[in-house]
Design an enzyme around this catalytic site. Structure first.
Site, PDB file in Angstrom:
ATOM      1  N   ASP A 134     -20.569  10.934   8.589  1.00 31.53           N
ATOM      2  CA  ASP A 134     -20.469   9.847   7.608  1.00 31.53           C
ATOM      3  C   ASP A 134     -21.581   8.807   7.800  1.00 31.53           C
ATOM      4  O   ASP A 134     -21.977   8.113   6.869  1.00 31.53           O
ATOM      5  CB  ASP A 134     -19.125   9.113   7.733  1.00 31.53           C
ATOM      6  CG  ASP A 134     -17.948   9.994   8.092  1.00 31.53           C
ATOM      7  OD1 ASP A 134     -18.166  11.048   8.708  1.00 31.53           O
ATOM      8  OD2 ASP A 134     -16.817   9.628   7.788  1.00 31.53           O
ATOM      9  N   ASP A 172     -19.578   1.170  10.254  1.00 33.32           N
ATOM     10  CA  ASP A 172     -19.206   1.093   8.839  1.00 33.32           C
ATOM     11  C   ASP A 172     -19.856  -0.031   8.053  1.00 33.32           C
ATOM     12  O   ASP A 172     -19.674  -0.118   6.838  1.00 33.32           O
ATOM     13  CB  ASP A 172     -17.679   0.959   8.707  1.00 33.32           C
ATOM     14  CG  ASP A 172     -16.972   2.260   9.059  1.00 33.32           C
ATOM     15  OD1 ASP A 172     -17.549   3.322   8.786  1.00 33.32           O
ATOM     16  OD2 ASP A 172     -15.859   2.209   9.604  1.00 33.32           O
TER      17      ASP A 172
HETATM   18  N1  GLY Z   1     -15.943   7.341   6.751  1.00 28.88           N
HETATM   19  C1  GLY Z   1     -14.633   7.732   6.827  1.00 28.88           C
HETATM   20  C2  GLY Z   1     -14.200   8.874   5.989  1.00 28.88           C
HETATM   21  O1  GLY Z   1     -14.938   9.522   5.277  1.00 28.88           O
HETATM   22  O2  GLY Z   1     -13.024   9.119   6.088  1.00 28.88           O
END
Ligand code: GLY
Length: 397
Positions: free
Chosen positions: A174, A112
């Site tokens: 993601d 992240d």
């Molecule tokens: N990256 C986490 C989500 O989209 O929930």
């Protein structure tokens, strides 16, 4: 490339677009008021991130906890500053951004870091050109690639899930979003390896992370040793075979950005299929339910965050494709924005811009909530639309 006829019959009029941007700016002011303590001080180490259903106030996350969403609030303040040129907003943006510096150097615990650092400190650098911000992004990029496995060709998303779920090398869709920081860092003083890793990640994801109909898995699981693709599964979607709404939006955004950064037409051809399946399967009002395959009842929540991410991505995509496709993507993005503005704004209900997003339905987390990243991509999309109208480059690229 801009499509002249679109300007004659826009789905979102210039007036509606400016009204929505003014609304976003007013909402940021109410959030600032809400998080100001009675002694007039603000705790810059705490960032607003969600307002749960039935609640009226933002919950705040300690930015040093590495919550994946903690960069969106400073990032949103920078967007607002770009729109309003308000000196106080800039000061708030700087203070929240400065509180995040140390995150770049923490031992990497998941993918992240791109979301966290690039939306906040990345935006800050592009606006202020402050050298410290640039150096922080460069360090964060070098930190993020410690999760890259060259055998697989992707960055590991969730180290904890290797043992917890027995997903040896897992990459979630993601993660495409984190590549933007690597591409940028490589062009701005970082190593060429950052670019190569980002390209390999995108190519491997393109090869394995999608089904025949161009819908994506949430999670792709690979073998750590020889790198082969084991299976596609879900963590936040309805089922392993379903099209999780936000995941598909990340894919549209991520591959559009990968084309922008590489000019590799494989990404441009591919992302159009990824966008087309999303658009084809949207409900009438252009705002998806939280998963495209969930049985829909009157209670099924929408995911406005997915709609806003897709709208922003489609506006960019519309600048790279043929005339007809440009028209299609631009008008689809405008339809999304128009419906979100008409039917999903929070108005007086709370200080967020929007209602009705879903964080993690299967995990019972943030169901039908206001989410900071829905607001972030909503304002980004509106600013992109404004830039396109004025024949300006999309901001901060
Ligand atoms: N990256 C986490 C989500 O989209 O929930």
């Amino acid at each position: 490339m801009l499509v002249g006829s679109l300007l004659l019959f826009p789905t979102v009029s210039m007036k509606a677009q400016d009204k929505s941007l003014d609304y976003c700016a007013a909402k940021l002011q109410s959030t600032l008021k809400e998080i100001t303590r009675s002694d007039g001080a603000i705790d810059y180490t705490m960032a607003p991130f969600h307002i749960l259903q039935g609640e009226q106030k933002w919950d705040l996350a300690k930015v040093s906890n590495n919550n994946w969403v903690c960069g969106f609030w400073p990032g949103l303040l920078w967007y607002d500053y770009m729109y309003t040129h308000d000196a106080n907003i800039r000061q708030q943006a700087e203070k929240f951004t400065d509180a995040m510096e140390s995150i770049a150097d923490k031992p990497i615990s998941n993918h992240d870091l791109g979301f966290i650092i690039f939306c906040s400190i990345g935006n800050a650098y592009k606006i202020t050109q402050k050298e410290e911000y640039k150096q922080t992004v460069l360090r964060a990029a070098d930190n993020l690639i410690k999760l890259y496995n060259p055998k697989v060709g992707t960055i590991l998303s969730w180290p904890a899930m290797r043992h917890y779920k027995n997903w040896p090398h897992n990459t979630i869709i993601d993660n495409m979003m984190n590549l933007e920081m690597l591409f940028w860092a490589s062009k701005n003083g970082g190593g060429k390896n950052l670019y190569d890793i980002a390209v390999n990640h995108a190519l491997t994801t393109m090869k394995y992370h999608f089904r025949k109909d161009y819908s994506c898995y949430h999670v792709a699981v690979y073998d750590t040793i020889d790198g082969h693709f084991i299976k596609g599964v879900t963590q936040q979607g309805y089922s392993d075979q379903s099209m999780w709404a936000r995941g598909q939006s990340w894919a549209i955004y991520g591959f559009t950005m990968a084309y922008r950064e590489t000019h590799d037409t494989r990404f441009l051809d591919f992302v159009q299929h990824v966008a087309d399946v999303y658009l084809k399967r949207l409900p009438k009002d252009h705002v998806p339910y939280w998963d495209f395959d969930v049985p829909v009842t009157a209670e099924t929540p929408r995911d406005v965050s997915s709609a806003c991410i897709a709208a922003s991505a489609l506006l960019e995509l519309s600048t790279y494709v043929s005339h007809d496709k440009a028209k299609y993507y631009r008008s689809s993005a405008e339809k999304i924005l128009s419906n979100v503005s008409k039917n999903y704004q929070s108005k007086e209900k709370n200080s967020a811009m929007l209602l009705h997003s879903v964080g993690n339905f299967p995990g019972h987390g943030e169901v039908d909530a206001s989410l900071i990243y829905a607001d972030y991509y909503y304002m980004e999309a509106l600013l992109r639309l404004k830039a396109l109208r004025h024949h300006q480059p999309l901001m901060l690229q």
